[in-house]
Design a protein around this motif. Structure first.
Motif, PDB file in Angstrom:
ATOM      1  N   ALA A   1      -6.798  44.550 -28.806  1.00 46.61           N
ATOM      2  CA  ALA A   1      -7.948  44.930 -27.977  1.00 46.61           C
ATOM      3  C   ALA A   1      -8.667  46.138 -28.570  1.00 46.61           C
ATOM      4  O   ALA A   1      -9.900  46.185 -28.602  1.00 46.61           O
ATOM      5  N   ASN A   2      -7.912  47.111 -29.071  1.00 47.35           N
ATOM      6  CA  ASN A   2      -8.519  48.301 -29.679  1.00 47.35           C
ATOM      7  C   ASN A   2      -9.285  47.929 -30.948  1.00 47.35           C
ATOM      8  O   ASN A   2     -10.369  48.444 -31.193  1.00 47.35           O
ATOM      9  N   ALA A   3      -8.718  47.034 -31.758  1.00 50.16           N
ATOM     10  CA  ALA A   3      -9.379  46.611 -32.994  1.00 50.16           C
ATOM     11  C   ALA A   3     -10.672  45.875 -32.675  1.00 50.16           C
ATOM     12  O   ALA A   3     -11.706  46.088 -33.330  1.00 50.16           O
ATOM     13  N   THR A   4     -10.647  45.015 -31.667  1.00 50.07           N
ATOM     14  CA  THR A   4     -11.844  44.280 -31.278  1.00 50.07           C
ATOM     15  C   THR A   4     -12.921  45.239 -30.766  1.00 50.07           C
ATOM     16  O   THR A   4     -14.089  45.113 -31.126  1.00 50.07           O
TER      17      THR A   4
ATOM     18  N   ILE B   1       7.778  44.854 -24.496  1.00 48.60           N
ATOM     19  CA  ILE B   1       7.119  46.058 -25.008  1.00 48.60           C
ATOM     20  C   ILE B   1       6.325  45.724 -26.272  1.00 48.60           C
ATOM     21  O   ILE B   1       5.183  46.174 -26.437  1.00 48.60           O
ATOM     22  N   MET B   2       6.894  44.919 -27.159  1.00 46.88           N
ATOM     23  CA  MET B   2       6.190  44.523 -28.387  1.00 46.88           C
ATOM     24  C   MET B   2       4.926  43.727 -28.054  1.00 46.88           C
ATOM     25  O   MET B   2       3.881  43.925 -28.680  1.00 46.88           O
ATOM     26  N   ALA B   3       5.003  42.832 -27.093  1.00 45.06           N
ATOM     27  CA  ALA B   3       3.835  42.032 -26.706  1.00 45.06           C
ATOM     28  C   ALA B   3       2.729  42.914 -26.130  1.00 45.06           C
ATOM     29  O   ALA B   3       1.551  42.736 -26.449  1.00 45.06           O
ATOM     30  N   ILE B   4       3.102  43.886 -25.324  1.00 51.55           N
ATOM     31  CA  ILE B   4       2.111  44.803 -24.746  1.00 51.55           C
ATOM     32  C   ILE B   4       1.463  45.630 -25.850  1.00 51.55           C
ATOM     33  O   ILE B   4       0.239  45.786 -25.889  1.00 51.55           O
ATOM     34  N   MET B   5       2.264  46.133 -26.774  1.00 53.16           N
ATOM     35  CA  MET B   5       1.719  46.941 -27.865  1.00 53.16           C
ATOM     36  C   MET B   5       0.801  46.103 -28.754  1.00 53.16           C
ATOM     37  O   MET B   5      -0.239  46.579 -29.197  1.00 53.16           O
ATOM     38  N   TRP B   6       1.171  44.866 -29.030  1.00 54.59           N
ATOM     39  CA  TRP B   6       0.344  43.981 -29.858  1.00 54.59           C
ATOM     40  C   TRP B   6      -0.989  43.709 -29.166  1.00 54.59           C
ATOM     41  O   TRP B   6      -2.032  43.765 -29.790  1.00 54.59           O
ATOM     42  N   GLY B   7      -0.945  43.429 -27.873  1.00 52.55           N
ATOM     43  CA  GLY B   7      -2.170  43.169 -27.126  1.00 52.55           C
ATOM     44  C   GLY B   7      -3.083  44.375 -27.097  1.00 52.55           C
ATOM     45  O   GLY B   7      -4.295  44.259 -27.253  1.00 52.55           O
ATOM     46  N   THR B   8      -2.525  45.554 -26.931  1.00 51.95           N
ATOM     47  CA  THR B   8      -3.308  46.789 -26.920  1.00 51.95           C
ATOM     48  C   THR B   8      -3.936  47.025 -28.288  1.00 51.95           C
ATOM     49  O   THR B   8      -5.102  47.386 -28.392  1.00 51.95           O
ATOM     50  N   ARG B   9      -3.160  46.793 -29.338  1.00 52.72           N
ATOM     51  CA  ARG B   9      -3.659  46.992 -30.700  1.00 52.72           C
ATOM     52  C   ARG B   9      -4.813  46.036 -30.998  1.00 52.72           C
ATOM     53  O   ARG B   9      -5.836  46.423 -31.560  1.00 52.72           O
TER      54      ARG B   9
END
Length: 145
Positions: free
Chosen positions: A42-45, A32-40
């Protein structure tokens, strides 16, 4: 009987279930942490790229040359980097630009109006709340053009 009590099969099974459940819970939390980090990330980029595009549109509308969006994304990110962290300091650095020579030939140049105008547009896009601070820092400068 010895000092150590024997572990029964029921206790072993109970421990195994406890350890397995704990291990699975840790794995699920890490996923769950890895998915949230990846989403964050991607959103920042996406946000940084959107702001770079918006700045380039502003530059072109003002008659200035656009800048490579990748350069803007890396330099200014989502929050404008150093430009927004210290607008007055950035103005001071622009005002202190030199002719590139070192030693006795080094002398300040007058910052071009277009350079300052581009920085003002960047402040407008990345940190509109700092526009007044940026304008106040510019007030005392002698600009070319």
């Amino acid at each position: 009987m010895g000092a150590h009590a024997r572990v029964t099969d029921g206790e072993r099974r109970s421990r195994w279930i406890t350890y397995t459940a704990t291990g699975l819970l840790v794995v699920v939390v890490l996923i769950i942490m890895a998915i949230m980090w990846g989403t964050r990330t991607a959103n920042a980029t996406a946000t940084a790229q959107s702001k770079a595009k918006q700045l380039n549109e502003e530059l072109v509308a003002a008659g200035l040359s656009p800048v490579d969006p990748d350069v803007l994304t890396k330099a200014l990110g989502t929050k404008g980097g150093q430009l927004c962290a210290d607008p007055a300091g950035t103005v001071a650095k622009v005002a202190a630009l030199t002719n590139g020579a070192a030693g006795p030939g080094q002398r300040p140049i007058i910052a071009g109006q277009r350079l300052v105008e581009g920085a003002g547009l960047a402040v407008k896009v990345y940190c509109p709340d700092k526009q007044q601070q940026f304008a106040q820092a510019l007030a005392g400068l002698h600009l070319e053009g």
